[in-house]
Scaffold this motif. Sequence first.
Motif, PDB file in Angstrom:
ATOM      1  N   GLU A   1      50.723  -4.216 -54.006  1.00 20.99           N
ATOM      2  CA  GLU A   1      50.012  -3.366 -53.079  1.00 20.99           C
ATOM      3  C   GLU A   1      48.626  -3.940 -52.776  1.00 20.99           C
ATOM      4  O   GLU A   1      48.150  -3.865 -51.655  1.00 20.99           O
ATOM      5  N   LYS A   2      47.987  -4.535 -53.756  1.00 25.46           N
ATOM      6  CA  LYS A   2      46.674  -5.125 -53.587  1.00 25.46           C
ATOM      7  C   LYS A   2      46.741  -6.328 -52.628  1.00 25.46           C
ATOM      8  O   LYS A   2      45.856  -6.544 -51.816  1.00 25.46           O
ATOM      9  N   THR A   3      47.806  -7.096 -52.694  1.00 20.55           N
ATOM     10  CA  THR A   3      47.995  -8.248 -51.824  1.00 20.55           C
ATOM     11  C   THR A   3      48.154  -7.810 -50.373  1.00 20.55           C
ATOM     12  O   THR A   3      47.608  -8.426 -49.475  1.00 20.55           O
ATOM     13  N   VAL A   4      48.907  -6.740 -50.126  1.00 18.79           N
ATOM     14  CA  VAL A   4      49.104  -6.224 -48.772  1.00 18.79           C
ATOM     15  C   VAL A   4      47.770  -5.740 -48.203  1.00 18.79           C
ATOM     16  O   VAL A   4      47.424  -6.047 -47.054  1.00 18.79           O
ATOM     17  N   LYS A   5      47.003  -4.993 -48.986  1.00 16.64           N
ATOM     18  CA  LYS A   5      45.699  -4.503 -48.535  1.00 16.64           C
ATOM     19  C   LYS A   5      44.753  -5.671 -48.254  1.00 16.64           C
ATOM     20  O   LYS A   5      44.031  -5.675 -47.261  1.00 16.64           O
ATOM     21  N   SER A   6      44.779  -6.648 -49.110  1.00 16.34           N
ATOM     22  CA  SER A   6      43.934  -7.831 -48.927  1.00 16.34           C
ATOM     23  C   SER A   6      44.317  -8.578 -47.645  1.00 16.34           C
ATOM     24  O   SER A   6      43.451  -9.009 -46.884  1.00 16.34           O
ATOM     25  N   GLU A   7      45.598  -8.728 -47.426  1.00 19.85           N
ATOM     26  CA  GLU A   7      46.085  -9.413 -46.222  1.00 19.85           C
ATOM     27  C   GLU A   7      45.716  -8.614 -44.968  1.00 19.85           C
ATOM     28  O   GLU A   7      45.272  -9.181 -43.967  1.00 19.85           O
ATOM     29  N   LEU A   8      45.889  -7.304 -44.992  1.00 19.78           N
ATOM     30  CA  LEU A   8      45.552  -6.434 -43.871  1.00 19.78           C
ATOM     31  C   LEU A   8      44.049  -6.512 -43.570  1.00 19.78           C
ATOM     32  O   LEU A   8      43.639  -6.641 -42.415  1.00 19.78           O
ATOM     33  N   PHE A   9      43.244  -6.452 -44.612  1.00 22.07           N
ATOM     34  CA  PHE A   9      41.796  -6.556 -44.444  1.00 22.07           C
ATOM     35  C   PHE A   9      41.421  -7.908 -43.826  1.00 22.07           C
ATOM     36  O   PHE A   9      40.561  -7.987 -42.946  1.00 22.07           O
ATOM     37  N   SER A  10      42.079  -8.958 -44.233  1.00 17.47           N
ATOM     38  CA  SER A  10      41.827 -10.295 -43.698  1.00 17.47           C
ATOM     39  C   SER A  10      42.158 -10.352 -42.205  1.00 17.47           C
ATOM     40  O   SER A  10      41.408 -10.922 -41.407  1.00 17.47           O
ATOM     41  N   TRP A  11      43.279  -9.751 -41.808  1.00 16.39           N
ATOM     42  CA  TRP A  11      43.662  -9.711 -40.402  1.00 16.39           C
ATOM     43  C   TRP A  11      42.656  -8.909 -39.570  1.00 16.39           C
ATOM     44  O   TRP A  11      42.264  -9.329 -38.478  1.00 16.39           O
ATOM     45  N   ILE A  12      42.254  -7.768 -40.068  1.00 17.71           N
ATOM     46  CA  ILE A  12      41.284  -6.929 -39.349  1.00 17.71           C
ATOM     47  C   ILE A  12      39.962  -7.672 -39.191  1.00 17.71           C
ATOM     48  O   ILE A  12      39.359  -7.674 -38.113  1.00 17.71           O
ATOM     49  N   GLN A  13      39.543  -8.328 -40.247  1.00 18.93           N
ATOM     50  CA  GLN A  13      38.306  -9.112 -40.215  1.00 18.93           C
ATOM     51  C   GLN A  13      38.404 -10.227 -39.157  1.00 18.93           C
ATOM     52  O   GLN A  13      37.477 -10.430 -38.371  1.00 18.93           O
ATOM     53  N   SER A  14      39.513 -10.917 -39.121  1.00 25.11           N
ATOM     54  CA  SER A  14      39.716 -11.999 -38.154  1.00 25.11           C
ATOM     55  C   SER A  14      39.728 -11.477 -36.722  1.00 25.11           C
ATOM     56  O   SER A  14      39.137 -12.081 -35.819  1.00 25.11           O
ATOM     57  N   LEU A  15      40.402 -10.343 -36.497  1.00 26.13           N
ATOM     58  CA  LEU A  15      40.451  -9.759 -35.165  1.00 26.13           C
ATOM     59  C   LEU A  15      39.071  -9.287 -34.690  1.00 26.13           C
ATOM     60  O   LEU A  15      38.705  -9.464 -33.530  1.00 26.13           O
ATOM     61  N   LEU A  16      38.307  -8.696 -35.592  1.00 25.49           N
ATOM     62  CA  LEU A  16      36.952  -8.266 -35.234  1.00 25.49           C
ATOM     63  C   LEU A  16      36.059  -9.460 -34.906  1.00 25.49           C
ATOM     64  O   LEU A  16      35.292  -9.430 -33.936  1.00 25.49           O
ATOM     65  N   PHE A  17      36.181 -10.516 -35.682  1.00 29.44           N
ATOM     66  CA  PHE A  17      35.407 -11.726 -35.430  1.00 29.44           C
ATOM     67  C   PHE A  17      35.784 -12.335 -34.073  1.00 29.44           C
ATOM     68  O   PHE A  17      34.917 -12.694 -33.271  1.00 29.44           O
ATOM     69  N   ALA A  18      37.083 -12.422 -33.800  1.00 34.38           N
ATOM     70  CA  ALA A  18      37.548 -12.965 -32.519  1.00 34.38           C
ATOM     71  C   ALA A  18      37.072 -12.091 -31.359  1.00 34.38           C
ATOM     72  O   ALA A  18      36.655 -12.604 -30.307  1.00 34.38           O
ATOM     73  N   SER A  19      37.120 -10.788 -31.516  1.00 29.51           N
ATOM     74  CA  SER A  19      36.656  -9.866 -30.475  1.00 29.51           C
ATOM     75  C   SER A  19      35.164 -10.050 -30.209  1.00 29.51           C
ATOM     76  O   SER A  19      34.725 -10.018 -29.054  1.00 29.51           O
ATOM     77  N   ALA A  20      34.396 -10.248 -31.250  1.00 27.20           N
ATOM     78  CA  ALA A  20      32.956 -10.468 -31.097  1.00 27.20           C
ATOM     79  C   ALA A  20      32.693 -11.770 -30.331  1.00 27.20           C
ATOM     80  O   ALA A  20      31.823 -11.807 -29.446  1.00 27.20           O
TER      81      ALA A  20
END
Length: 181
Positions: free
Chosen positions: A2-21
């Motif tokens: 479960e920790k790996t899924v949350k970590s992966e999801l957080f990584s994707w959200i972080q990448s999308l926010l960075f790309a959007s910026a």
Amino acid sequence: MEKTVKSELFSWIQSLLFASAIVFICYQFLFVPTKVQGESMLPTFEDNNRVIVSKVSMIDRFDLIVFHAPNATDKYIKRVIGVPGDRIEMIDDILYVNGSVYDEPYAKRIDGDPITDRITGDFTLAEITGQEEVPEGAFFVLGDHRLKSNDSRYFGFISEDAVIGEVKLRIYPFTEISIPK
């Protein structure tokens, strides 16, 4: 697990926010896509062509620019013919800028136009604007298809503040991707 899924999801959200910026910053400060509307720039651009406009370019004579129309809510694309200090006149389809003759290969008759004696009517800057030369902070612009262009002959000078930027690239239609001249 479960920790790996949350970590992966957080990584994707972080990448999308960075790309959007990055996209937001580029769109606001560097370049913007826009659509050509109408026939005023034929044969250089056709109706519904898509172009990329640089917001950081220095504008010079004969550059293609996009600007906020002074007499409408639209954006116009035109060619800069006069920069501050220029004296402009058109005599027998020959452009004179500061007394020098300039060839205009982009301004030609378009198939289907009514037969006329001229591509551009005769004028001087003083006749159109009441001023002998282009003032500081302004440009004199013309469409390439002079018979169908709403340009500085009708609405006067364009303020530097109204300029969005210089056209750098045609991106659509895909078969015509090019750097406009």
